[in-house]
Motif scaffolding. Structure first.
Motif, mmCIF file in Angstrom:
data_model
loop_
_atom_site.group_PDB
_atom_site.id
_atom_site.type_symbol
_atom_site.label_atom_id
_atom_site.label_comp_id
_atom_site.label_asym_id
_atom_site.label_seq_id
_atom_site.Cartn_x
_atom_site.Cartn_y
_atom_site.Cartn_z
ATOM 1 N N LEU A 93 38.144 25.069 -88.107
ATOM 2 C CA LEU A 93 38.220 26.520 -88.038
ATOM 3 C C LEU A 93 38.758 26.927 -86.681
ATOM 4 O O LEU A 93 38.211 26.550 -85.641
ATOM 5 C CB LEU A 93 36.832 27.139 -88.257
ATOM 6 N N HIS A 94 39.838 27.696 -86.684
ATOM 7 C CA HIS A 94 40.431 28.211 -85.458
ATOM 8 C C HIS A 94 39.969 29.661 -85.270
ATOM 9 O O HIS A 94 40.050 30.466 -86.204
ATOM 10 C CB HIS A 94 41.960 28.168 -85.537
ATOM 11 N N TYR A 95 39.526 29.965 -84.065
ATOM 12 C CA TYR A 95 39.029 31.305 -83.753
ATOM 13 C C TYR A 95 39.897 31.890 -82.644
ATOM 14 O O TYR A 95 39.804 31.481 -81.490
ATOM 15 C CB TYR A 95 37.567 31.216 -83.324
ATOM 16 N N ILE A 96 40.762 32.831 -83.013
ATOM 17 C CA ILE A 96 41.635 33.492 -82.041
ATOM 18 C C ILE A 96 40.908 34.744 -81.563
ATOM 19 O O ILE A 96 40.591 35.634 -82.360
ATOM 20 C CB ILE A 96 42.991 33.851 -82.668
ATOM 21 N N HIS A 97 40.646 34.815 -80.280
ATOM 22 C CA HIS A 97 39.723 35.817 -79.758
ATOM 23 C C HIS A 97 40.186 36.325 -78.396
ATOM 24 O O HIS A 97 41.170 35.860 -77.824
ATOM 25 C CB HIS A 97 38.326 35.202 -79.597
ATOM 26 N N ASP A 98 39.439 37.270 -77.885
ATOM 27 C CA ASP A 98 39.512 37.638 -76.474
ATOM 28 C C ASP A 98 38.090 37.933 -76.013
ATOM 29 O O ASP A 98 37.335 38.607 -76.732
ATOM 30 C CB ASP A 98 40.392 38.867 -76.246
ATOM 31 N N PRO A 99 37.698 37.434 -74.838
ATOM 32 C CA PRO A 99 36.315 37.633 -74.389
ATOM 33 C C PRO A 99 35.955 39.090 -74.127
ATOM 34 O O PRO A 99 34.766 39.433 -74.096
ATOM 35 C CB PRO A 99 36.218 36.791 -73.106
ATOM 36 N N PHE A 125 43.775 41.775 -72.368
ATOM 37 C CA PHE A 125 44.101 42.432 -71.093
ATOM 38 C C PHE A 125 44.694 41.377 -70.161
ATOM 39 O O PHE A 125 44.003 40.797 -69.332
ATOM 40 C CB PHE A 125 42.850 43.064 -70.472
ATOM 41 N N ALA A 126 45.993 41.144 -70.324
ATOM 42 C CA ALA A 126 46.656 40.101 -69.543
ATOM 43 C C ALA A 126 46.894 40.512 -68.099
ATOM 44 O O ALA A 126 47.197 39.680 -67.252
ATOM 45 C CB ALA A 126 47.975 39.708 -70.202
ATOM 46 N N GLU A 127 46.781 41.797 -67.825
ATOM 47 C CA GLU A 127 46.836 42.342 -66.470
ATOM 48 C C GLU A 127 45.592 43.206 -66.265
ATOM 49 O O GLU A 127 45.040 43.741 -67.234
ATOM 50 C CB GLU A 127 48.092 43.194 -66.267
ATOM 51 N N PRO A 128 45.138 43.370 -65.023
ATOM 52 C CA PRO A 128 43.957 44.211 -64.787
ATOM 53 C C PRO A 128 44.217 45.657 -65.230
ATOM 54 O O PRO A 128 45.235 46.252 -64.866
ATOM 55 C CB PRO A 128 43.751 44.126 -63.269
#
Length: 215
Positions: free
Chosen positions: A4-10, A43-46
Motif C-alpha cells: 500500500l502506497h500512501y501519498i501524503h503531506d505532514p 507547502f514546498a516553500e514557507p
C-alpha cells in the motif's frame, strides 16, 4: 506481495483526517500489507499564516473534525493559527520522516504521526528542526543517528523523493493528498480514502476483499 502506497503531506489536514484509517489498516494487516510513505510537499516553500489563510484553514478543520472525529487542540486553534510569524512549510517535516525511515523503515509512520499530533493538537512549529529532533527522540530514535540521517537526506534525496511522490500521484490519477494506491502483481489501483473518513472499518473491509483475493 501486495503493498500500500500512501501519498501524503505532514501538514495536510485531510491526511490528518486519514490518520485513523492508516492506523486501522496497520492494526489489521501489519506486515502482510507493507506501507510505503510518499510525501508530496503541499507547502514546498514557507507560507506565512495571515488572517485570511488561518480562517480558511479553521473552516476546513471544522469539516475534517465533523467527518473524521479527529481532534484539533486549543494550542493549535488559538495559538499556532493565530500567532504572528507562524508559517506552513512541509519540507523540514518531510526530511524528518525520511530520516526516521533511513534509520529503520518502520519508524517513518510513527514519525509522521508524531508530527501530526504535534502540529494539530499541541500547536508546535514543526518546521523547526529542534522540534523535529525532540519528536524523533520521543518515538525512540537515537539522537546522533537521527541527526546524521537528517543531514544525509535533506538535500538531493529530499528533492528526489518529492519528485517521485508527485510523479506517482500523477501516474495513478491522484487529485491531491491523501492518495492511497494498492500495488499488486496486477498493477496499481487508486483507492478513495475520502469515502471512509470516520469509518475506518469500511476501508479495512475493502482491502480485506481486494488483498484476500490475491492469497
Amino acid at each position: 506481495m501486495a503493498r500500500l502506497h500512501y501519498i501524503h503531506d505532514p501538514l495536510c489536514g485531510w491526511c490528518y483526517a486519514a490518520q485513523p484509517l492508516i492506523a486501522a489498516i496497520r492494526a489489521e494487516f501489519g506486515d502482510r500489507l507493507p506501507l510505503q510513505l510518499h510525501a508530496g510537499a503541499l507547502f514546498a516553500e514557507p507560507v506565512p499564516l495571515d488572517g485570511a489563510l488561518a480562517e480558511k484553514i479553521q473552516q476546513t478543520d471544522q469539516r475534517i473534525a465533523e467527518l473524521s472525529g479527529q481532534v484539533f487542540g486549543a494550542a493549535y486553534r488559538e495559538g499556532l493559527l493565530a500567532e504572528e510569524g507562524s508559517v506552513l512549510y512541509s519540507l523540514p517535516p518531510i526530511v524528518a520522516i525520511l530520516a526516521a525511515e533511513r534509520i529503520e523503515t518502520s519508524r517513518a509512520l510513527p514519525m509522521l504521526e508524531a508530527i501530526q499530533q504535534a502540529h494539530y493538537q499541541r500547536g508546535l512549529r514543526v518546521a523547526s528542526e529542534d522540534i523535529l529532533a525532540e519528536l524523533a527522540e520521543q518515538i525512540g530514535l537515537p539522537a546522533a543517528a537521527y541527526a546524521a540521517a537528517f543531514e544525509a537526506v535533506r538535500e538531493q534525496p529530499l528533492v528526489d523523493h518529492v519528485e517521485a511522490s508527485r510523479a506517482l500521484m500523477a501516474e495513478v490519477g491522484g487529485r491531491g493528498f491523501p492518495t492511497l494506491v494498492l500495488e499488486t502483481r496486477q498493477g496499481r489501483l487508486k483507492l478513495d480514502p475520502q469515502r471512509y473518513y470516520g469509518q475506518p472499518e469500511g476501508l479495512v473491509a475493502e482491502l480485506q476483499n481486494r488483498v484476500g483475493r490475491l492469497h
